[in-house]
Design a protein around this motif. Structure first.
Motif, mmCIF file in Angstrom:
data_model
loop_
_atom_site.group_PDB
_atom_site.id
_atom_site.type_symbol
_atom_site.label_atom_id
_atom_site.label_comp_id
_atom_site.label_asym_id
_atom_site.label_seq_id
_atom_site.Cartn_x
_atom_site.Cartn_y
_atom_site.Cartn_z
ATOM 1 N N SER A 200 -20.677 64.121 23.815
ATOM 2 C CA SER A 200 -20.526 63.955 24.973
ATOM 3 C C SER A 200 -19.840 64.976 25.721
ATOM 4 O O SER A 200 -18.759 65.211 25.767
ATOM 5 C CB SER A 200 -19.555 62.576 24.959
ATOM 6 N N PRO A 201 -20.821 65.774 26.427
ATOM 7 C CA PRO A 201 -20.021 67.214 27.190
ATOM 8 C C PRO A 201 -19.218 66.899 28.023
ATOM 9 O O PRO A 201 -19.253 66.064 28.832
ATOM 10 C CB PRO A 201 -21.272 67.674 27.433
ATOM 11 N N ARG A 293 -14.181 66.125 32.457
ATOM 12 C CA ARG A 293 -13.811 65.158 31.837
ATOM 13 C C ARG A 293 -13.286 65.727 30.257
ATOM 14 O O ARG A 293 -13.329 66.759 30.005
ATOM 15 C CB ARG A 293 -15.143 64.335 31.301
ATOM 16 N N GLY A 294 -12.565 64.561 29.843
ATOM 17 C CA GLY A 294 -12.168 64.858 28.073
ATOM 18 C C GLY A 294 -11.377 65.906 28.042
ATOM 19 O O GLY A 294 -11.467 66.799 27.083
ATOM 20 N N VAL A 295 -10.386 66.066 28.846
ATOM 21 C CA VAL A 295 -9.570 67.560 28.739
ATOM 22 C C VAL A 295 -8.513 67.170 27.786
ATOM 23 O O VAL A 295 -7.840 66.132 27.674
ATOM 24 C CB VAL A 295 -8.853 67.742 30.149
ATOM 25 N N VAL A 296 -8.339 68.110 26.981
ATOM 26 C CA VAL A 296 -7.085 68.015 25.958
ATOM 27 C C VAL A 296 -6.028 68.547 26.538
ATOM 28 O O VAL A 296 -5.673 69.544 27.254
ATOM 29 C CB VAL A 296 -7.683 69.016 24.721
ATOM 30 N N PRO A 297 -4.730 67.719 26.559
ATOM 31 C CA PRO A 297 -3.539 68.032 26.846
ATOM 32 C C PRO A 297 -3.022 69.454 26.511
ATOM 33 O O PRO A 297 -3.483 69.718 25.322
ATOM 34 C CB PRO A 297 -2.533 66.926 26.338
ATOM 35 N N LEU A 320 -16.916 65.922 20.619
ATOM 36 C CA LEU A 320 -15.911 66.135 21.539
ATOM 37 C C LEU A 320 -14.967 64.740 21.631
ATOM 38 O O LEU A 320 -13.940 64.932 21.373
ATOM 39 C CB LEU A 320 -16.239 66.575 22.820
ATOM 40 N N PRO A 321 -15.476 63.612 21.775
ATOM 41 C CA PRO A 321 -14.691 62.461 21.946
ATOM 42 C C PRO A 321 -13.680 62.341 20.643
ATOM 43 O O PRO A 321 -12.516 62.128 20.538
ATOM 44 C CB PRO A 321 -15.386 61.246 22.242
ATOM 45 N N ALA A 322 -14.616 62.395 19.454
ATOM 46 C CA ALA A 322 -13.853 62.446 18.110
ATOM 47 C C ALA A 322 -12.891 63.449 17.997
ATOM 48 O O ALA A 322 -11.910 63.248 17.617
ATOM 49 C CB ALA A 322 -14.969 62.423 16.940
ATOM 50 N N HIS A 323 -13.238 64.501 18.520
ATOM 51 C CA HIS A 323 -12.450 65.800 18.442
ATOM 52 C C HIS A 323 -11.079 65.632 19.044
ATOM 53 O O HIS A 323 -9.947 65.798 18.654
ATOM 54 C CB HIS A 323 -13.327 66.910 18.822
ATOM 55 N N LYS A 324 -11.436 64.865 20.422
ATOM 56 C CA LYS A 324 -10.225 64.780 21.104
ATOM 57 C C LYS A 324 -9.158 63.733 20.386
ATOM 58 O O LYS A 324 -8.283 63.891 20.494
ATOM 59 C CB LYS A 324 -10.549 63.787 22.650
#
Ligand SMILES: Nc1nc2c(ncn2[C@@H]2O[C@H](COP(=O)(O)OP(=O)(O)OP(=O)(O)O)[C@@H](O)[C@H]2O)c(=O)[nH]1
Length: 850
Positions: A200-201, A293-297, A320-324
């Protein structure tokens, strides 16, 4: 490959400007030794650039952590942006970044020849751009150093840049636009291909930076470029799910064109300065990366980048979502651990924990809640941008751990509150009872008030974060209080019972003993009356005292019954005790009655007493005592025939008739039980009675025989005159001699002196006493005493005569007259002795005097 590279060395105008090249060289010359540690030095305000991944693909975690710490990225939350640049080797990427963001990436020294300058991926902070923006300078694509076939790193770094960056600058030569063999085409293909590997880019902004723009206006160039991009996008094989997905779903495409840095540096800088403006607040809505989207803090950036690179290196698909979620999990865990460690070392908490060991603390709950709140708030602040589910889960775990840490202190405090409440309760109960309060009222009041005190203490100790159950401790306190009440109650009841028992014992023991002492027909009725009266009085007293204990009727009845039983026990014990001394008592009673007259005066056996009757009376009375003592008759229905049985068997058995009957009938005392009396009420069994009576008779026999002897002796002593016939014979036969004596006074004097002498000898020798033991022993004893006594008397008379002559020689009478005088003196002495009050009987009965 050579075409684009050579082209990059030639200015758009076709000639190289040496002065500009010289300037560039000054700025970008670095010694290899300087960058050996992955950090480029800075000579300006800018932050040092750091090698994030080296040419071999090794991730420099230490370097990135240092940089992040330096630029305080961790505090940025989500307010940060990552920009990266990719493009062909030596296409002026580093030059652009240094000009655009005031970074210090190493630039190629054109005078040394065109070769690879940037190896791996470098990272630096964009100076002066808000919010905090980090920029990554990627190793150039299609470099000859890696060779045409080695595109692995190129793909990996492209994927990494796409996964991590909000904005990706794609550096390209202007003249490549619309060209079939353009250098950027394989790069774009690579970008789009690897992008497909992201589940999910993020919506990345692809900014195409056209370098060395020609006179062709951007308006004309951009459609051609977009057409090229679309063609490449269309040509890239896509998974089924994204077959129809437009490019705009994944990318924001931006195009900018810059003049040649080498040919038109002024224009280049102006355009770069203008471009720089677009990077300010790039993440704000409408900004360059406004719809990312999906920014890592920010605090998870380092870890996230490292993990992404690891996955890429392992050639795995990057979810990426799982990674997040994974990053959030790790980071939240780290933050939680950090906060837990901070809490453990918190001075305020340490003091609280220490203080609670030694005793209760007021405001414990409030203080601890505040410390915990601070800790959790800090966690919340740091973990706020991470995945909510993970964040909350980790927060709960942290909270749980913290609560586990503080719970022992809370339990210790509860223990103090409980023991304190119990101690105070005990004290208050004692005080209330000593103050005369009724037991049940005092116990109830104290229990309620100290349970309430405990509840107050608990309310003060509980913390808002935990819903700890204090009911177990409360229950324990309740149990302790109840146990204490029960023990005090039991002690008080025992005290009360003991008091009434002591009263009963005092009221019954002495009187029962006295009543038994004078055992007669009224003894047991009197004992019963006394027993009933005292028992009723004690029971009523105890009953009213028990009213303060709020007892149920059954328990109360039990206590009162036990008091009654005690009273009965006292009487029974006393009677048993007295029964054990019955023989002594019987003998005492016998002696009292036998040896004393009706006026209680000692009896003198003059001979007139009827010893048989007296003995019978005394024995009857003793037998009565025995019959009274033989059984307990505390109840109204206790009627028996013991007295008659004893009388019949023991007293009447002496009669001949009874003796005859005893031969024909069975002995009523040959039994170990009385017919009408239960064994529990039997004090002396019939057999024992018989044995006691035999012993009693044997031991009183002597007194009776003594009395008989004394009486006979008295009789003898009183009969000293001869019988009347002897007196008449004496007068008739001795009339002549009597008359002779009367006519001749000398004879009378001689007879008188002789009488006196005989009398003196009689007394001196105790003739009557000697003959008491028989005639022969009396004669033998007298013969042995007679001669010395006569000799003593003569000697004494002689001595007295000699003394008288010596004292008055002129008046010494003749010897005959002297002897007479002595005899006269002796006679007068004896006369005085006789007149001193001693009677004949006194002398004749020395044993009686004894
Ligand atoms: N023609 C032209 N040359 C430029 C421009 N900008 C920089 N150069 C030159 O291109 C050369 C390479 O510059 P770099 O910035 O090191 O290029 P790079 O892409 O970072 O190189 P690598 O990191 O090795 O891939 C230098 O000699 C620059 O002077 C430009 O706008 N036009």
């Amino acid at each position: 490959m050579w075409g684009p590279l050579l082209k990059s060395l030639i200015s758009p105008g076709g000639s190289a400007d040496h002065s500009e090249l010289t300037i560039t060289m000054d700025v970008t010359f670095f010694d290899d030794s300087v960058i050996s540690n992955g950090i480029l030095p800075t000579n300006s305000e800018e932050c040092c650039s750091t090698q994030l991944i080296d040419g071999d693909g090794t991730f420099n975690a230490t370097g990135i952590d240092r940089l992040i710490k330096e630029v305080k990225l961790g505090e940025c939350g989500l307010s940060y942006a990552i920009v990266s640049i990719m493009g062909p080797q030596s296409s002026g990427k580093s030059t652009l970044l240094n000009n655009l963001f005031a970074t210090n990436f190493r630039e190629m020294d054109a005078f040394r020849g065109r070769s690879q300058t940037t190896k791996g991926i470098w990272l630096a902070k964009c100076a002066g751009i808000e919010p905090c923006t980090l920029v990554m300078d990627l190793e150039g694509t299609d470099g000859r150093e890696r060779g045409e076939d080695d595109t692995a790193f190129e793909k990996q770094s492209a994927l990494f840049a796409l996964a991590v960056s909000d904005i990706v600058l794609i550096n390209m030569w202007c003249h490549d636009i619309g060209r079939e063999q353009a250098a950027n085409k394989p790069l774009l293909k690579t970008v789009f291909q690897v992008m497909m590997r992201l589940f999910s880019p993020r919506k990345t902004t692809l900014m195409f930076v056209i370098r060395d723009k020609t006179r062709t206006p951007l308006e004309n160039l951009e459609p051609v470029l977009r057409e090229d991009i679309q063609k490449i996008w269309d040509s890239v094989p896509k998974p089924e799910a994204h077959k129809e997905t437009p490019l705009s779903e994944f990318f924001n495409v931006e195009v900018v064109a810059l003049s040649s840095y080498e040919e038109k540096e002024e224009q280049f800088k102006e355009q770069v300065a203008s471009l720089r403006q677009r990077f300010f607040h790039s993440i704000a809505p409408g900004g360059l990366a406004g719809d990312r989207r999906g920014v890592v803090p920010a605090s998870g950036f380092s870890f996230s980048a490292q993990q992404i690179w690891k996955v890429i290196k392992e050639n795995k698909d990057l979810d990426l979502p799982a990674h997040k979620v994974m990053v959030a999990t790790v980071r939240c865990e780290e933050i939680a651990n950090e906060k837990y460690a901070d809490f453990s070392g918190n001075e305020e908490w340490s003091q609280l924990e220490e203080a609670v060991q030694s005793g209760p603390i007021s405001g414990f709950g409030k203080k601890l809640s505040s410390i915990l709140d601070t800790c959790l708030s800090e966690y919340d602040a740091e973990a706020t941008y991470f995945d909510e589910g993970v964040r909350t889960g980790k927060r709960n775990q942290l909270e749980e751990k913290l609560l586990q840490l503080v719970q022992p202190a809370f339990q210790a405090l509860l223990g103090h509150i409980r023991s304190g409440s119990l101690d105070k309760f005990k004290e208050a109960l004692d005080k209330a009872l000593n103050g005369g309060e009724a037991f049940s009222v005092a116990a109830c009041n104290c229990s309620e008030s100290f349970m309430a005190l405990f509840d107050e203490g608990c309310a003060d100790a509980v913390i808002t974060q935990a819903n700890w159950d204090t009911s177990k401790v409360r229950d324990k306190l309740k149990r302790d209080i109840e146990a204490h009440i029960a023990s005090v109650r039991a002690a008080k009841l025992a005290e009360l019972t003991a008091l009434y028992e002591a009263k009963l014992k005092e009221a019954l023991s002495g009187p029962v003993e006295a009543l038994l002492d004078g055992a007669n027909s009224e003894t047991w009725p009197a004992i019963r009356k006394l027993f009933r009266h005292e028992t009723e009085s004690a029971v009523s007293g105890l009953s009213s005292a028990l009213s303060g204990f709020d007892m149920d009727e059954q328990s109360k009845g039990k206590l009162l019954s036990s008091l009654e039983a005690y009273a009965r026990g006292v009487v029974e014990a006393k009677t048993k005790e007295e029964a054990g001394r019955v023989l002594i008592r019987m003998k005492d009673r016998f002696t009292t009655l036998f040896s004393h007259d009706s006026d209680s005066m000692p009896r003198v056996w003059t001979g007139k007493e009827d010893i048989r009757a007296i003995t019978k009376t005394a024995r009857s009375s003793s037998l009565k005592l025995l019959s009274v003592m033989a059984a307990i008759r505390l109840d109204d229905g206790d009627a028996d025939n013991i007295e008659n049985t004893l009388s019949l068997a023991l007293v009447d058995s002496t009669n001949v008739a009874a003796k005859d009957r005893s031969i024909t009938t069975a002995d009523p005392l040959a039994s170990s039980t009385w017919h009408e009396v239960s064994s529990s009420k039997t004090l002396i069994t019939p057999v024992q009675c018989k044995s006691l009576w035999r012993q009693f008779r044997a031991e009183t026999e002597y007194s009776v025989s003594q009395a008989i002897s004394a009486q006979e002796a008295n009789k003898r002593n009183n009969n000293w005159l001869p019988p009347p016939w002897a007196i008449v014979a004496l007068i008739v036969l001795g009339f002549n001699e009597f008359m002779t004596l009367l006519r001749n006074p000398l004879y009378l004097g001689v007879i008188f002196v002789g009488f006196l002498l005989v009398k003196a000898l009689w007394v001196q020798l105790d003739v009557a006493g000697e003959f008491r033991n028989g005639v022969l022993p009396g004669l033998i004893s007298l013969s042995s005493k007679l001669v010395p006594t006569i000799m003593n008397m003569i000697k004494r008379l002689a001595d007295e005569g000699a003394n008288a002559a010596a004292n008055d020689p002129h008046r010494n009478p003749p010897l005959a007259s002297k002897n007479f005088t002595n005899e006269g003196n002796a006679s007068s002495e004896m006369s005085s002795s006789a007149s001193s009050g001693l009677t004949e009987s006194d002398y004749s009965s020395p044993s009686k005097q004894d």
